[in-house]
Motif scaffolding. Structure first.
Motif, PDB file in Angstrom:
ATOM      1  N   LEU A   1     -35.400 -41.351 -25.651  1.00 36.10           N
ATOM      2  CA  LEU A   1     -35.095 -40.327 -26.652  1.00 36.10           C
ATOM      3  C   LEU A   1     -36.088 -40.365 -27.811  1.00 36.10           C
ATOM      4  CD1 LEU A   1     -31.194 -40.675 -26.830  1.00 36.10           C
ATOM      5  CD2 LEU A   1     -32.526 -38.923 -25.623  1.00 36.10           C
ATOM      6  N   ASP A   2     -36.734 -41.518 -28.010  1.00 36.81           N
ATOM      7  CA  ASP A   2     -37.705 -41.654 -29.095  1.00 36.81           C
ATOM      8  C   ASP A   2     -39.111 -41.240 -28.673  1.00 36.81           C
ATOM      9  OD1 ASP A   2     -35.835 -42.860 -30.972  1.00 36.81           O
ATOM     10  OD2 ASP A   2     -35.881 -44.596 -29.643  1.00 36.81           O
ATOM     11  N   VAL A   3     -39.274 -40.859 -27.409  1.00 30.06           N
ATOM     12  CA  VAL A   3     -40.584 -40.447 -26.899  1.00 30.06           C
ATOM     13  C   VAL A   3     -40.519 -38.963 -26.570  1.00 30.06           C
ATOM     14  CG1 VAL A   3     -42.356 -40.842 -25.163  1.00 30.06           C
ATOM     15  CG2 VAL A   3     -40.928 -42.741 -25.932  1.00 30.06           C
ATOM     16  N   ALA A   4     -41.367 -38.188 -27.211  1.00 28.89           N
ATOM     17  CA  ALA A   4     -41.376 -36.737 -26.985  1.00 28.89           C
ATOM     18  C   ALA A   4     -42.776 -36.301 -26.599  1.00 28.89           C
ATOM     19  CB  ALA A   4     -40.924 -35.995 -28.246  1.00 28.89           C
TER      20      ALA A   4
ATOM     21  N   ASP B   1     -51.398 -37.773 -21.762  1.00 30.43           N
ATOM     22  CA  ASP B   1     -52.453 -36.964 -22.363  1.00 30.43           C
ATOM     23  C   ASP B   1     -52.006 -36.365 -23.689  1.00 30.43           C
ATOM     24  OD1 ASP B   1     -54.927 -35.831 -22.573  1.00 30.43           O
ATOM     25  OD2 ASP B   1     -54.882 -34.919 -20.571  1.00 30.43           O
ATOM     26  N   ARG B   2     -52.912 -35.625 -24.308  1.00 30.12           N
ATOM     27  CA  ARG B   2     -52.585 -34.956 -25.567  1.00 30.12           C
ATOM     28  C   ARG B   2     -51.481 -33.932 -25.329  1.00 30.12           C
ATOM     29  NH1 ARG B   2     -56.597 -36.104 -29.259  1.00 30.12           N
ATOM     30  NH2 ARG B   2     -58.493 -36.993 -28.337  1.00 30.12           N
ATOM     31  N   PRO B   3     -50.482 -33.862 -26.201  1.00 30.15           N
ATOM     32  CA  PRO B   3     -49.353 -32.953 -25.969  1.00 30.15           C
ATOM     33  C   PRO B   3     -49.736 -31.489 -26.166  1.00 30.15           C
ATOM     34  CG  PRO B   3     -49.148 -34.019 -28.114  1.00 30.15           C
ATOM     35  CD  PRO B   3     -50.326 -34.654 -27.434  1.00 30.15           C
ATOM     36  N   ASP B   4     -49.033 -30.603 -25.469  1.00 28.60           N
ATOM     37  CA  ASP B   4     -49.237 -29.164 -25.661  1.00 28.60           C
ATOM     38  C   ASP B   4     -48.424 -28.689 -26.866  1.00 28.60           C
ATOM     39  OD1 ASP B   4     -46.651 -29.300 -24.755  1.00 28.60           O
ATOM     40  OD2 ASP B   4     -47.043 -28.317 -22.839  1.00 28.60           O
ATOM     41  N   LEU B   5     -48.340 -27.379 -27.053  1.00 37.53           N
ATOM     42  CA  LEU B   5     -47.667 -26.823 -28.236  1.00 37.53           C
ATOM     43  C   LEU B   5     -46.209 -27.263 -28.311  1.00 37.53           C
ATOM     44  CD1 LEU B   5     -47.560 -24.951 -30.690  1.00 37.53           C
ATOM     45  CD2 LEU B   5     -47.122 -23.040 -29.125  1.00 37.53           C
ATOM     46  N   LYS B   6     -45.477 -27.129 -27.199  1.00 34.34           N
ATOM     47  CA  LYS B   6     -44.070 -27.536 -27.203  1.00 34.34           C
ATOM     48  C   LYS B   6     -43.943 -29.041 -27.410  1.00 34.34           C
ATOM     49  CE  LYS B   6     -39.792 -27.242 -24.519  1.00 34.34           C
ATOM     50  NZ  LYS B   6     -39.422 -28.628 -24.815  1.00 34.34           N
ATOM     51  N   GLY B   7     -44.848 -29.784 -26.781  1.00 36.14           N
ATOM     52  CA  GLY B   7     -44.817 -31.241 -26.954  1.00 36.14           C
ATOM     53  C   GLY B   7     -45.049 -31.639 -28.401  1.00 36.14           C
ATOM     54  N   ARG B   8     -45.999 -30.979 -29.075  1.00 34.10           N
ATOM     55  CA  ARG B   8     -46.256 -31.296 -30.484  1.00 34.10           C
ATOM     56  C   ARG B   8     -45.049 -30.981 -31.350  1.00 34.10           C
ATOM     57  NH1 ARG B   8     -51.149 -28.803 -29.175  1.00 34.10           N
ATOM     58  NH2 ARG B   8     -50.668 -26.937 -30.387  1.00 34.10           N
ATOM     59  N   GLU B   9     -44.384 -29.881 -31.056  1.00 40.44           N
ATOM     60  CA  GLU B   9     -43.189 -29.532 -31.824  1.00 40.44           C
ATOM     61  C   GLU B   9     -42.082 -30.558 -31.609  1.00 40.44           C
ATOM     62  OE1 GLU B   9     -40.125 -25.733 -32.502  1.00 40.44           O
ATOM     63  OE2 GLU B   9     -41.746 -25.603 -31.023  1.00 40.44           O
ATOM     64  N   ASP B  10     -41.906 -31.009 -30.364  1.00 37.50           N
ATOM     65  CA  ASP B  10     -40.882 -32.028 -30.075  1.00 37.50           C
ATOM     66  C   ASP B  10     -41.209 -33.352 -30.782  1.00 37.50           C
ATOM     67  OD1 ASP B  10     -39.559 -30.214 -28.506  1.00 37.50           O
ATOM     68  OD2 ASP B  10     -40.446 -30.916 -26.620  1.00 37.50           O
ATOM     69  N   ILE B  11     -42.496 -33.707 -30.792  1.00 37.69           N
ATOM     70  CA  ILE B  11     -42.906 -34.950 -31.473  1.00 37.69           C
ATOM     71  C   ILE B  11     -42.631 -34.851 -32.965  1.00 37.69           C
ATOM     72  CG2 ILE B  11     -44.889 -36.383 -32.080  1.00 37.69           C
ATOM     73  CD1 ILE B  11     -46.055 -35.690 -29.325  1.00 37.69           C
TER      74      ILE B  11
ATOM     75  N   GLY C   1     -49.657 -37.965 -30.865  1.00 32.05           N
ATOM     76  CA  GLY C   1     -48.425 -38.380 -31.536  1.00 32.05           C
ATOM     77  C   GLY C   1     -48.664 -39.122 -32.838  1.00 32.05           C
ATOM     78  N   ALA C   2     -49.688 -39.996 -32.862  1.00 26.41           N
ATOM     79  CA  ALA C   2     -49.981 -40.749 -34.082  1.00 26.41           C
ATOM     80  C   ALA C   2     -50.412 -39.818 -35.207  1.00 26.41           C
ATOM     81  CB  ALA C   2     -51.062 -41.786 -33.800  1.00 26.41           C
ATOM     82  N   ASP C   3     -51.196 -38.781 -34.870  1.00 24.82           N
ATOM     83  CA  ASP C   3     -51.623 -37.807 -35.887  1.00 24.82           C
ATOM     84  C   ASP C   3     -50.428 -37.062 -36.467  1.00 24.82           C
ATOM     85  OD1 ASP C   3     -54.298 -38.435 -35.418  1.00 24.82           O
ATOM     86  OD2 ASP C   3     -54.436 -36.970 -33.786  1.00 24.82           O
ATOM     87  N   LEU C   4     -49.513 -36.642 -35.604  1.00 21.91           N
ATOM     88  CA  LEU C   4     -48.345 -35.871 -36.051  1.00 21.91           C
ATOM     89  C   LEU C   4     -47.417 -36.731 -36.902  1.00 21.91           C
ATOM     90  CD1 LEU C   4     -47.702 -33.991 -32.693  1.00 21.91           C
ATOM     91  CD2 LEU C   4     -48.780 -33.084 -34.746  1.00 21.91           C
ATOM     92  N   ALA C   5     -47.268 -38.008 -36.536  1.00 24.33           N
ATOM     93  CA  ALA C   5     -46.457 -38.910 -37.362  1.00 24.33           C
ATOM     94  C   ALA C   5     -47.090 -39.076 -38.739  1.00 24.33           C
ATOM     95  CB  ALA C   5     -46.332 -40.270 -36.671  1.00 24.33           C
TER      96      ALA C   5
END
Length: 619
Positions: free
Chosen positions: A177-180, A344-354, A382-386
Motif C-alpha cells: 500500500l506504501d508503493v504506488a 521504471d519511471r512512472p507514467d501520469l497516473k503513477g505520478r499522481e498515485d505516488i 518517486g524520490a523527486d515527487l516525495a
C-alpha cells in the motif's frame, strides 16, 4: 514466521562470546592481583620491626643469633628461648654507630654479613613475569581491536561474519500500500509473497518458487522500497545487505560473508535476502585479465550458493541495480535470477498515485489538484515527487500557513527543476532585455509550431542553478513515441532563444550554451540511433549504454563515418536554426510585444501568453 526487534542468533552468539571472553579476562586479572597481594602479605608478615634501642639491648644480652647489614636497615634473627624466638626482625640503621656495633658483635661472637638479594617465591615470579604481562597485553589488544571494529563497521576479530541486517515486519513498516506507480512490478512480486504464505497450493501443481528476482530501474524509482514491502507483506525475516558490503580490504572475506549469509538464511527459512547495488560484485567477468581478484571470488561464491540452496525451503533472493548491462551472464540465467522486474519511471497516473501516497502525512488543502502537479513533472521518479511534497510543505510553513496550497506545489516543482529564485542577482537593463527576448524566442517558436508542447510559464527571474530565466513547456498528454517532425520542432524551439537575439539585436551571447548542447545531442540521436536521415537510412551508428543512468551513447562506426555523422548533424542544426529565425522574423512585432510585457511583469503564465499570441489580450 516473524522476528520482533531481534538480531540473528549468530549475532547473539557472537555478542555473548565477546562478553564472556571479556569477563574471563577481567576475572583472571582480579584473581591474579588478589593472589599476588595475599602472597606478599604473608611473606611480609614473617618479618617484624623493632626499635634500635631494643636491638642494642638484645645485642648486650647476647640474644642475637645472626645479623645482616642492609643499605637502610639491619636484619637479624634471635636465639632460642628469647622473646622473639626464631623470628626475623629488622631495625633502622645509623651509619655513625655501625663501626662500634660491629666491634660489639665481634666481641660476643655474633656473625654478621651484608644481606643477599631477597629470594622471590616461584609463584610470585611466575605471576609477575608471565601471567600479568599476558593478561595485560590480551586486555590491551582486545581494547584496541574493539575500537578498530567500531571504526571499520565490521568485526576485525570475526572476518568471515556477514554484515547483513535482519529487519522484522515491525521495523520495515512498509507494505504494498506504501508503493504506488509500479503496479506491474508489484504484480510480479505478489506471487512470491503468496508462495511464502501458501506453498502447498503451488506444490500441488508442481510449481517452484523463483529463486531470485532482479529489480532493475533508474535511481529513485523505489527498488529498495519494493523489497522492504515484500518483507512487510510476507512477514518473514528480511536480510538486507549492499553489494559493496561483501568486498572489503581482506582477501577472501567477501566469499566467506556470502557463505555465512546463506547459512543464516537457510536457518531462518522461509526468508528473503535483499542485495542492493548487486553490480558492485556481479560485474561481468568477460575480458578480465586477472582471474583471482576479490570481487570475482565473491561472485563465484554467490553463484555457487544460489545453485546450492533448495528454493522449496522458501529462501528468496531479491537484488537491485540500475546497471543491468554490466552484470555477469551467469548471474542472470534462469535458476538464479528467474525474474527481471522493471521498476521504471512512472507514467501520469503513477505520478499522481505516488503524490497521493506522500501527501498522506502532510496537511494539504482540499483545493489542491495533484493531477496538475503530476502533469507538470514528466520524467520524475518517486524520490523527486516525495521531495516536491516536502518542499511544498516547507514553503507553506515559511509563509505561515497551516496547510499546503496549489501555489506551494507549483513553486516546489520549479525549485526542483531550476532551483530557488536568486533575489540578490540584479541584471543590468541591457542584460535583462537580452534575457527577455531570448526566453520569448523559445516560447514564440514553440507556440507557432504544430509539433511542440504548450508553453506553461515564461520568466526572467534568475534561479540558483544558473538560469537567468527559463521557458517551461508541459506536455498535454503522456507520450511514449516521438516522431521525426516532433524532434525537429524541438530543436527549433531550443534554438529559438539564440534566433531571437539575432533577430532583435543582430548579435550573439553566451546564454544559449545549454540550448546548443541539447539541440546537438537531439540532432545526433536522430542520425545515429533513430535512423531519421536518408544518408544513413536505418543504420545503427551508436548504442545507448547505462540506459537507467546517464544513457551515454557508444559509437559503433569508423572514424570516417563519424565525420559524415557530424556533417549530417550540422545540416539538421542549420535547418532548424534557419526555421526559427524565419518564424521570428515574420512575427517581429509579436516578439517585441511579448518581450516588453515580460520585461514589465518578469513572469508570464501560459494562458496569458497564448492570449497575446492569438491577439485576445486586453490591448
Amino acid at each position: 514466521m516473524a522476528i520482533n526487534n531481534k538480531k540473528s542468533d549468530n549475532n547473539k552468539n557472537t555478542n555473548f562470546d565477546d562478553k564472556k571472553f571479556k569477563y574471563i579476562i577481567y576475572y583472571a586479572i582480579i584473581v591474579t592481583l588478589v593472589v599476588f597481594l595475599i602472597n606478599d602479605y604473608f611473606v611480609n608478615t614473617e618479618v617484624k620491626h623493632i626499635k634500635y634501642p631494643q636491638f642494642i639491648s638484645m645485642v648486650e644480652k647476647n640474644e642475637i643469633k645472626e645479623v645482616q647489614f642492609g643499605t637502610d636497615r639491619i636484619v637479624f634473627t634471635t636465639k632460642e628461648g628469647t622473646e622473639f624466638e626464631k623470628k626475623t626482625l629488622y631495625t633502622g640503621k645509623f651509619q655513625d654507630s655501625e663501626t662500634k656495633l660491629k666491634e660489639d658483635l665481634d666481641k660476643r661472637g655474633i656473625p654478621y654479613d651484608k644481606p643477599l638479594p631477597k629470594p622471590i617465591s616461584p609463584l610470585k615470579s611466575f605471576i609477575i613475569n608471565w601471567i600479568l604481562p599476558f593478561f595485560m597485553f590480551m586486555a590491551l589488544g582486545r581494547f584496541l581491536f574493539g575500537r578498530l571494529d567500531k571504526k571499520m563497521g565490521s568485526g576485525v576479530m570475526s572476518f568471515g561474519k556477514n554484515t547483513a541486517k535482519i529487519y522484522a515486519e515491525s521495523e520495515t513498516g512498509v507494505t504494498f500500500l506504501d508503493v504506488a506507480g509500479q503496479e506491474e512490478a508489484k504484480e510480479s512480486l505478489v506471487e512470491i509473497v503468496d508462495f511464502l504464505h501458501n506453498p502447498k497450493k503451488y506444490a500441488e501443481i508442481g510449481a517452484k518458487l523463483p529463486k531470485g528476482a532482479l529489480l532493475v530501474g533508474p535511481p529513485g524509482t523505489g527498488k529498495t522500497l519494493l523489497a522492504k514491502a515484500v518483507a512487510g507483506e510476507a512477514k518473514v525475516p528480511f536480510f538486507s545487505i549492499s553489494g559493496s558490503g561483501f568486498v572489503e580490504m581482506f582477501v577472501g572475506m567477501g566469499a566467506a560473508r556470502v557463505r555465512d549469509l546463506f547459512n543464516q538464511a537457510q536457518e531462518k527459512a522461509p526468508c528473503i535476502i535483499f542485495i542492493d547495488e548487486i553490480d558492485a560484485i556481479g560485474k561481468s567477468r568477460d575480458g578480465a585479465i586477472g582471474g583471482n581478484d576479490e570481487r570475482e571470488q565473491t561472485l563465484n561464491q554467490l553463484l555457487a550458493e544460489m545453485d546450492g540452496f533448495d528454493s522449496s525451503k522458501g529462501v528468496v533472493i531479491l537484488a537491485a541495480t540500475n546497471r543491468p548491462e554490466v552484470l555477469d551472464k551467469a548471474l542472470l540465467r534462469p535458476g538464479r535470477f528467474d525474474r527481471r522486474v522493471i521498476v521504471d519511471r512512472p507514467d501520469l497516473k503513477g505520478r499522481e498515485d505516488i503524490l497521493k501516497v506522500h501527501a498522506k502525512g502532510v496537511k494539504i488543502s482540499d483545493t489542491v489538484d495533484l493531477n496538475a502537479v503530476a502533469k507538470s513533472t514528466p520524467g520524475a521518479v518517486g524520490a523527486d515527487l516525495a521531495n516536491i511534497i516536502n518542499e511544498a510543505a516547507l514553503r507553506a510553513v515559511k509563509n505561515s500557513r497551516t496547510e499546503v496550497i496549489q501555489e506551494d506545489l507549483s513553486e516546489a516543482v520549479e525549485v526542483i527543476i531550476a532551483g530557488k529564485e536568486k533575489k540578490d542577482r540584479i541584471l543590468s537593463p541591457k542584460e535583462k532585455r537580452a534575457v527577455a527576448f531570448h526566453e520569448v524566442g523559445h516560447a514564440l517558436v514553440a507556440a507557432l509550431l504544430h509539433n511542440t508542447d504548450p508553453v506553461h510559464k515564461i520568466t526572467i527571474v534568475p534561479r540558483t542553478m544558473g538560469a537567468l530565466g527559463y521557458t517551461m513547456q508541459l506536455p498535454s498528454e503522456e507520450k511514449y513515441l516521438i516522431t521525426k517532425e516532433e524532434m525537429f520542432d524541438q530543436i527549433c524551439v531550443m534554438l529559438g532563444g539564440r534566433a531571437a537575439e539575432e533577430v532583435e539585436f543582430n548579435s550573439m551571447s553566451t546564454g544559449a550554451s545549454n540550448d546548443i548542447e541539447k539541440a546537438t545531442s537531439t540532432a545526433r540521436s536522430m542520425v545515429t540511433i533513430y535512423g531519421m536521415t536518408e544518408r544513413f537510412d536505418m543504420m545503427g551508428l551508436e548504442s545507448v549504454s547505462n540506459r537507467y543512468l546517464d544513457g551515454r551513447p557508444v559509437r559503433n562506426c569508423s572514424a570516417e563515418t563519424e565525420s559524415a555523422i557530424d556533417e549530417e548533424t550540422l545540416s539538421i542544426i542549420k535547418d532548424a536554426h534557419k526555421k526559427a529565425i524565419d518564424i521570428l522574423t515574420e512575427n517581429r512585432e509579436l516578439l517585441t510585444k511579448i518581450a516588453e510585457t515580460l520585461l514589465e511583469k518578469e513572469t508570464i503564465m501560459g494562458d496569458e501568453f497564448m492570449k497575446i499570441v492569438k491577439g485576445e489580450d486586453n490591448d
